[in-house]
Scaffold this motif. Structure first.
Motif, PDB file in Angstrom:
ATOM      1  N   UNK A  39      42.324  38.433  33.256  1.00  0.00           N
ATOM      2  CA  UNK A  39      42.513  39.871  33.104  1.00  0.00           C
ATOM      3  C   UNK A  39      42.396  40.527  34.475  1.00  0.00           C
ATOM      4  N   UNK A  40      42.914  41.733  34.592  1.00  0.00           N
ATOM      5  CA  UNK A  40      42.947  42.446  35.858  1.00  0.00           C
ATOM      6  C   UNK A  40      41.967  43.610  35.825  1.00  0.00           C
ATOM      7  N   UNK A  41      41.210  43.750  36.907  1.00  0.00           N
ATOM      8  CA  UNK A  41      40.256  44.842  37.056  1.00  0.00           C
ATOM      9  C   UNK A  41      40.820  45.806  38.082  1.00  0.00           C
ATOM     10  N   UNK A  42      40.825  47.086  37.758  1.00  0.00           N
ATOM     11  CA  UNK A  42      41.301  48.108  38.700  1.00  0.00           C
ATOM     12  C   UNK A  42      40.154  49.049  39.007  1.00  0.00           C
ATOM     13  N   UNK A  43      39.997  49.369  40.279  1.00  0.00           N
ATOM     14  CA  UNK A  43      38.960  50.303  40.698  1.00  0.00           C
ATOM     15  C   UNK A  43      39.479  51.131  41.860  1.00  0.00           C
ATOM     16  N   UNK A  44      38.741  52.159  42.217  1.00  0.00           N
ATOM     17  CA  UNK A  44      39.091  53.055  43.317  1.00  0.00           C
ATOM     18  C   UNK A  44      38.089  52.830  44.440  1.00  0.00           C
ATOM     19  N   UNK A  45      38.588  52.605  45.665  1.00  0.00           N
ATOM     20  CA  UNK A  45      37.671  52.413  46.784  1.00  0.00           C
ATOM     21  C   UNK A  45      37.232  53.768  47.338  1.00  0.00           C
ATOM     22  N   UNK A  46      36.452  53.755  48.414  1.00  0.00           N
ATOM     23  CA  UNK A  46      35.888  54.989  48.971  1.00  0.00           C
ATOM     24  C   UNK A  46      36.943  55.911  49.577  1.00  0.00           C
ATOM     25  N   UNK A  47      38.120  55.384  49.894  1.00  0.00           N
ATOM     26  CA  UNK A  47      39.193  56.213  50.444  1.00  0.00           C
ATOM     27  C   UNK A  47      40.165  56.686  49.375  1.00  0.00           C
ATOM     28  N   UNK A  48      39.862  56.402  48.118  1.00  0.00           N
ATOM     29  CA  UNK A  48      40.704  56.861  47.016  1.00  0.00           C
ATOM     30  C   UNK A  48      41.873  55.952  46.701  1.00  0.00           C
ATOM     31  N   UNK A  49      41.930  54.783  47.314  1.00  0.00           N
ATOM     32  CA  UNK A  49      43.001  53.836  47.041  1.00  0.00           C
ATOM     33  C   UNK A  49      42.667  52.989  45.824  1.00  0.00           C
ATOM     34  N   UNK A  50      43.678  52.683  45.043  1.00  0.00           N
ATOM     35  CA  UNK A  50      43.467  51.823  43.882  1.00  0.00           C
ATOM     36  C   UNK A  50      43.481  50.363  44.313  1.00  0.00           C
ATOM     37  N   UNK A  51      42.468  49.643  43.901  1.00  0.00           N
ATOM     38  CA  UNK A  51      42.354  48.217  44.216  1.00  0.00           C
ATOM     39  C   UNK A  51      42.360  47.457  42.896  1.00  0.00           C
ATOM     40  N   UNK A  52      43.141  46.400  42.835  1.00  0.00           N
ATOM     41  CA  UNK A  52      43.134  45.569  41.633  1.00  0.00           C
ATOM     42  C   UNK A  52      42.904  44.122  42.032  1.00  0.00           C
ATOM     43  N   UNK A  53      42.149  43.438  41.217  1.00  0.00           N
ATOM     44  CA  UNK A  53      41.894  42.022  41.449  1.00  0.00           C
ATOM     45  C   UNK A  53      41.772  41.334  40.100  1.00  0.00           C
ATOM     46  N   UNK A  54      41.963  40.035  40.120  1.00  0.00           N
ATOM     47  CA  UNK A  54      42.010  39.266  38.883  1.00  0.00           C
ATOM     48  C   UNK A  54      40.714  38.490  38.672  1.00  0.00           C
ATOM     49  N   UNK A  55      40.227  38.516  37.461  1.00  0.00           N
ATOM     50  CA  UNK A  55      39.074  37.723  37.044  1.00  0.00           C
ATOM     51  C   UNK A  55      39.485  36.924  35.818  1.00  0.00           C
ATOM     52  N   UNK A  56      38.661  35.997  35.413  1.00  0.00           N
ATOM     53  CA  UNK A  56      38.909  35.216  34.201  1.00  0.00           C
ATOM     54  C   UNK A  56      37.729  35.375  33.258  1.00  0.00           C
ATOM     55  N   UNK A  57      38.035  35.343  31.969  1.00  0.00           N
ATOM     56  CA  UNK A  57      36.994  35.325  30.947  1.00  0.00           C
ATOM     57  C   UNK A  57      37.057  33.974  30.257  1.00  0.00           C
ATOM     58  N   UNK A  58      35.900  33.325  30.160  1.00  0.00           N
ATOM     59  CA  UNK A  58      35.789  32.048  29.481  1.00  0.00           C
ATOM     60  C   UNK A  58      35.030  32.283  28.173  1.00  0.00           C
ATOM     61  N   UNK A  59      35.601  31.835  27.069  1.00  0.00           N
ATOM     62  CA  UNK A  59      34.966  31.939  25.758  1.00  0.00           C
ATOM     63  C   UNK A  59      34.627  30.541  25.259  1.00  0.00           C
ATOM     64  N   UNK A  60      33.424  30.368  24.730  1.00  0.00           N
ATOM     65  CA  UNK A  60      33.010  29.079  24.194  1.00  0.00           C
ATOM     66  C   UNK A  60      31.992  29.283  23.075  1.00  0.00           C
ATOM     67  N   UNK A  61      31.920  28.317  22.180  1.00  0.00           N
ATOM     68  CA  UNK A  61      30.905  28.342  21.124  1.00  0.00           C
ATOM     69  C   UNK A  61      29.653  27.577  21.537  1.00  0.00           C
TER      70      UNK A  61
END
Length: 101
Positions: A39-61
């Motif tokens: 999934x992709x995470x989007x955030x705003x840095x201190x200069x107001x620019x949008x930054x996006x980066x990718x993380x993964x979610x692992x699901x297990x029982x």
């Protein structure tokens, strides 16, 4: 949810070097069945620019560690990831992980 994929849980052990310090070694704790979803995470840095980066979610029982706050790494498809956070939802565990370069 089908848990057809596999991941290996790695823990870091600190071994004394008998001079007041230690050396770290990674050992395999166990292999678990899981489902991994990016999934992709989007955030705003201190200069107001949008930054996006990718993380993964692992699901297990399967229970990974006794304490949810303990640190560990995940080896998934020959790439190493570090744990960002972990949640217990009763029926499954969710681990948010990012690449460990």
């Amino acid at each position: 949810m089908d848990y057809r994929e596999k991941a290996t849980i790695l823990v870091v052990e600190k071994i004394s070097d008998n001079m007041g310090g230690y050396e770290e070694t990674e050992t395999e704790l166990k292999t678990i069945k899981c489902k991994v979803a990016p999934y992709t995470v989007k955030s705003i840095d201190s200069k107001g620019r949008e930054i996006s980066y990718s993380l993964n979610k692992l699901f297990t029982k399967e229970k990974i560690l006794d304490d949810l706050d303990d640190d560990f790494k995940i080896l998934y498809k020959d790439k190493k990831y570090k744990k960002v956070s972990m949640a217990d939802y009763g029926k499954c565990y969710m681990v948010v992980m990012e690449r460990d370069d």
